[in-house]
Design an enzyme around this catalytic site. Structure first.
Site, mmCIF file in Angstrom:
data_model
loop_
_atom_site.group_PDB
_atom_site.id
_atom_site.type_symbol
_atom_site.label_atom_id
_atom_site.label_comp_id
_atom_site.label_asym_id
_atom_site.label_seq_id
_atom_site.Cartn_x
_atom_site.Cartn_y
_atom_site.Cartn_z
ATOM 1 N NE ARG A 23 -3.605 7.572 23.308
ATOM 2 C CZ ARG A 23 -2.958 8.421 24.425
ATOM 3 N NH1 ARG A 23 -2.086 8.970 24.128
ATOM 4 N NH2 ARG A 23 -2.614 8.179 25.923
ATOM 5 C CD GLN A 85 -10.219 -3.518 35.568
ATOM 6 O OE1 GLN A 85 -9.568 -3.365 34.805
ATOM 7 N NE2 GLN A 85 -10.857 -2.106 36.238
ATOM 8 N N GLY A 90 -11.801 1.334 35.703
ATOM 9 C CA GLY A 90 -11.001 2.239 36.353
ATOM 10 C C GLY A 90 -10.332 1.679 36.995
ATOM 11 N N GLY A 152 -2.775 13.173 36.917
ATOM 12 C CA GLY A 152 -3.668 13.649 38.250
ATOM 13 C C GLY A 152 -2.266 14.335 39.481
ATOM 14 C CB ALA A 392 38.987 -20.530 0.635
ATOM 15 C CE1 TYR A 399 16.610 -31.802 3.422
ATOM 16 C CE2 TYR A 399 16.960 -30.072 1.352
ATOM 17 C CZ TYR A 399 15.996 -30.743 2.412
ATOM 18 O OH TYR A 399 14.825 -30.938 2.234
ATOM 19 C CB ALA A 435 42.549 -28.310 -3.378
HETATM 20 C C1 UD1 Z 1 -3.139 7.828 36.351
HETATM 21 C C2 UD1 Z 1 -4.241 8.195 37.861
HETATM 22 C C3 UD1 Z 1 -3.099 9.694 37.533
HETATM 23 C C4 UD1 Z 1 -2.237 8.948 37.162
HETATM 24 C C5 UD1 Z 1 -1.825 8.541 35.876
HETATM 25 C C6 UD1 Z 1 0.104 8.279 36.649
HETATM 26 C C7 UD1 Z 1 -6.014 7.084 38.318
HETATM 27 C C8 UD1 Z 1 -7.563 7.169 38.366
HETATM 28 N N1 UD1 Z 1 -5.828 8.331 37.444
HETATM 29 O O1 UD1 Z 1 -4.459 7.878 34.742
HETATM 30 O O2 UD1 Z 1 -3.708 9.860 38.726
HETATM 31 O O3 UD1 Z 1 -1.388 11.177 37.040
HETATM 32 O O4 UD1 Z 1 -2.442 6.847 36.574
HETATM 33 O O5 UD1 Z 1 0.073 8.193 34.966
HETATM 34 O O6 UD1 Z 1 -5.773 6.537 39.196
HETATM 35 N N2 UD1 Z 1 -6.133 0.404 34.695
HETATM 36 C C9 UD1 Z 1 -6.637 -0.815 34.329
HETATM 37 N N3 UD1 Z 1 -7.898 -0.988 34.758
HETATM 38 C C10 UD1 Z 1 -8.727 0.003 34.199
HETATM 39 C C11 UD1 Z 1 -7.854 1.289 33.916
HETATM 40 C C12 UD1 Z 1 -6.619 1.244 33.562
HETATM 41 O O7 UD1 Z 1 -5.858 -1.820 34.234
HETATM 42 O O8 UD1 Z 1 -9.749 -0.394 34.296
HETATM 43 C C13 UD1 Z 1 -4.536 0.075 33.697
HETATM 44 C C14 UD1 Z 1 -4.095 0.476 32.420
HETATM 45 O O9 UD1 Z 1 -4.233 -0.200 32.063
HETATM 46 C C15 UD1 Z 1 -2.659 1.297 33.032
HETATM 47 C C16 UD1 Z 1 -2.523 1.781 33.953
HETATM 48 O O10 UD1 Z 1 -3.607 1.185 35.115
HETATM 49 O O11 UD1 Z 1 -1.597 0.668 33.073
HETATM 50 C C17 UD1 Z 1 -3.668 2.987 34.336
HETATM 51 O O12 UD1 Z 1 -4.770 3.459 33.779
HETATM 52 P P1 UD1 Z 1 -4.541 4.697 32.508
HETATM 53 O O13 UD1 Z 1 -6.029 4.544 32.349
HETATM 54 O O14 UD1 Z 1 -3.773 5.034 32.284
HETATM 55 O O15 UD1 Z 1 -5.033 6.009 34.308
HETATM 56 P P2 UD1 Z 1 -4.646 7.553 33.664
HETATM 57 O O16 UD1 Z 1 -6.023 8.013 33.351
HETATM 58 O O17 UD1 Z 1 -3.231 7.584 32.973
#
Ligand code: UD1
Ligand code: CA
Length: 479
Positions: A23, A85, A90, A152, A392, A399, A435
């Site tokens: 986004r 990762q 997740g 969450g 002035a 250069y 000058a």
């Molecule tokens: C997550 C929480 C949610 C909370 C919210 C707050 C979970 C499942 N949910 O949701 O409860 O309210 O944050 O902002 O944790 N990231 C990784 N690897 C991944 C997935 C995510 O590094 O595989 C990083 C993302 O880059 C980001 C952060 O983790 O910086 C949070 O991930 P994001 O997908 O934004 O979580 P939410 O769905 O917003």
């Protein structure tokens, strides 16, 4: 036993920054976009250091090497640790990736996201203190929002105890009404965290391993899970679009200016003053509108900057006045007066009491104490001794089309108006340059150099010309 003898609990932070952010619509990874001059991820890493966190592990994946390179440049190699990762499965999976880095670590693991730059050290300290005092296995930082949106939800039992977190996408209509949300910041006992992570299952709407499920698992295993409610709700504001980038930037800017004002800096119009993170400003300095202080900049006490002073990566002494100017990678001594319309370029150094006025450009030059260059001057690759007056329109020709050359001017010299100094050239102490001279040879101390044609004055020349023209055209001479 004295309290001081108790070692503080060890804390390691795991910052989740592996995700891709479509986004933002950017070639630059989201976490590297600057907010108030500092990459988003660097804000969080700075805040962790401010909160006294000893180890900082960034979990990276999308554009990992770009992110790592940028952070190592910013903090210096070896200051941070990294875990990879490669596939984003997740938040729980992301934390699993840091387990190897933390082998043998039995302290507290702080987990947080890499895209919430407004998270403050005070909030982190509060969370860590609560976590340590209660001896909980997991403590989640929560916030209460009027509209909990996609966050969450914190599910609590009858007695208010935390049962777990349910993601909005997985929540029942009833659960979605809960106003208390997961900020995404947690403190965990390390060993219990990594043990619980191994039991995660992707049984949810997104098919991911949710870090949030760890709380329920720990509770089921009889561990204590607690929540700390943050009164500061800005901590949850993550950057997902450039609109949010600007909104969060505005909040951070206001916060920086507020801190400066409370520390004794006058800011006449905070809505039109821009100070980047990490800039320091001394007491009783006044910032006038449209002043922008950027990068690694330090401002002394009692200065008046602006209107329209643009200062980047520079060190400014005390009682300096600078208006309508650009100052970049320069060192400015006490009591200097700069501008309006002056440009001080990288590698320049001004000793105390220097005055640079309208349309003066200084480039890679050392300017001695109390030098005055009031108008329309270019000094490049020059050294100017203390007390010298630069007239002035003085221009150093540094250069020759192939290489840059030095101009050395001694102390208390006087460079006449509209002089051209063809480098390499030197002008001795106390010497005068007449000058409009084009100086191509060295001028010894105490000498006068005149390097222009002598004036010829032709008496009555204009009158004769008028007469000739009148004869040619057969009319009366002009008066
Ligand atoms: C997550 C929480 C949610 C909370 C919210 C707050 C979970 C499942 N949910 O949701 O409860 O309210 O944050 O902002 O944790 N990231 C990784 N690897 C991944 C997935 C995510 O590094 O595989 C990083 C993302 O880059 C980001 C952060 O983790 O910086 C949070 O991930 P994001 O997908 O934004 O979580 P939410 O769905 O917003
Ligand atoms: Ca997600």
């Amino acid at each position: 036993m004295l309290d001081a003898a108790v070692p503080p609990p060890l804390v390691a932070a795991v910052v989740l920054a592996a995700g891709k952010s479509t986004r933002m619509r950017s070639r630059l990874p989201k976490v590297l976009h600057p907010v108030c001059g500092r990459p988003i991820l660097a804000h969080i890493l700075h805040t962790l250091a401010d909160a006294g966190v000893g180890r900082r592990i960034a979990v990276i994946g999308h554009e990992a090497e770009t992110v790592r390179g940028a952070m190592d440049t910013y903090f210096g190699a070896g200051q941070l640790e990294y875990a990879y990762q490669t596939e984003q499965k997740g938040t729980g999976h992301a934390v699993q990736m840091a387990e190897g880095t933390l082998t043998g670590f039995a302290g507290t693991v702080l987990v947080l996201a890499g895209d919430t730059p407004l998270l403050s050290a005070d909030v982190l300290k509060l969370l860590l203190a609560e976590h340590a005092q209660t001896g909980a296995t997991a403590t989640v930082l929560t916030a209460v929002l009027p509209d909990a949106g996609a966050y969450g939800r914190i599910v609590r039992g009858e007695g208010g105890e935390v049962l777990g977190i349910v993601e909005a996408k997985d929540a029942t209509a009833e659960q979605r009404k809960i106003g208390e949300i997961n900020t995404g910041v947690f403190a965990f006992a390390a060993t219990a965290l990594f043990a619980a992570l191994r039991d995660l299952k992707p049984n949810n709407a997104q098919g991911e391993l949710y870090l949030t499920d760890v709380l329920g698992l720990l509770r089921d295993a009889g561990r204590t899970v607690r929540a700390v409610v943050s009164s500061d709700t800005d901590v949850i504001l993550g950057v997902n679009t450039r609109v949010e980038l600007a909104e969060i930037g505005a909040k951070m800017r206001a916060r920086i200016l507020r801190d400066l004002m409370l520390s004794g800096v006058t800011v006449e119009d905070p809505a039109n003053t821009y100070v980047e993170a990490g800039v320091t400003v001394g007491q009783d300095t006044t910032l006038l509108p449209l002043t922008r202080l950027a990068g690694r900049t330090t401002i002394g006490e009692g200065c008046v900057l602006g209107p329209d002073a643009n200062i980047t990566d520079s060190v400014i002494g005390d009682n300096v006045k600078a208006r309508a100017c650009f100052i970049e990678s320069a060192v400015i001594g006490d009591r200097c007066k700069i501008g309006p319309f002056a440009h001080i370029r990288p590698g320049s150094r001004l000793e105390s009491g220097v005055r640079l006025g309208n349309f003066v450009e200084i480039n890679r030059s050392s300017i001695g104490a109390n030098v005055a260059a009031g108008h329309l001057t270019y000094l490049g690759d020059a050294t100017v001794g203390a007390g010298t007056n630069v007239g002035a329109g003085t221009i150093t020709c540094n250069y020759d089309g192939y290489a840059k050359h030095k101009t050395v001017i001694g102390e208390n010299a006087f460079i006449g108006t509209h002089s051209t100094l063809v480098a390499p050239v030197s002008i001795g102490d106390r010497a005068f340059v007449a000058a409009a001279s084009a100086v191509t040879e060295d001028v010894p101390p105490d000498a006068l150099a005149i390097a222009r044609q002598r004036q010829t004055t032709k008496e009555k020349w204009a009158e004769r010309r008028r007469t000739e023209k009148a004869i040619q055209s057969g009319s009366e001479p002009k008066p």
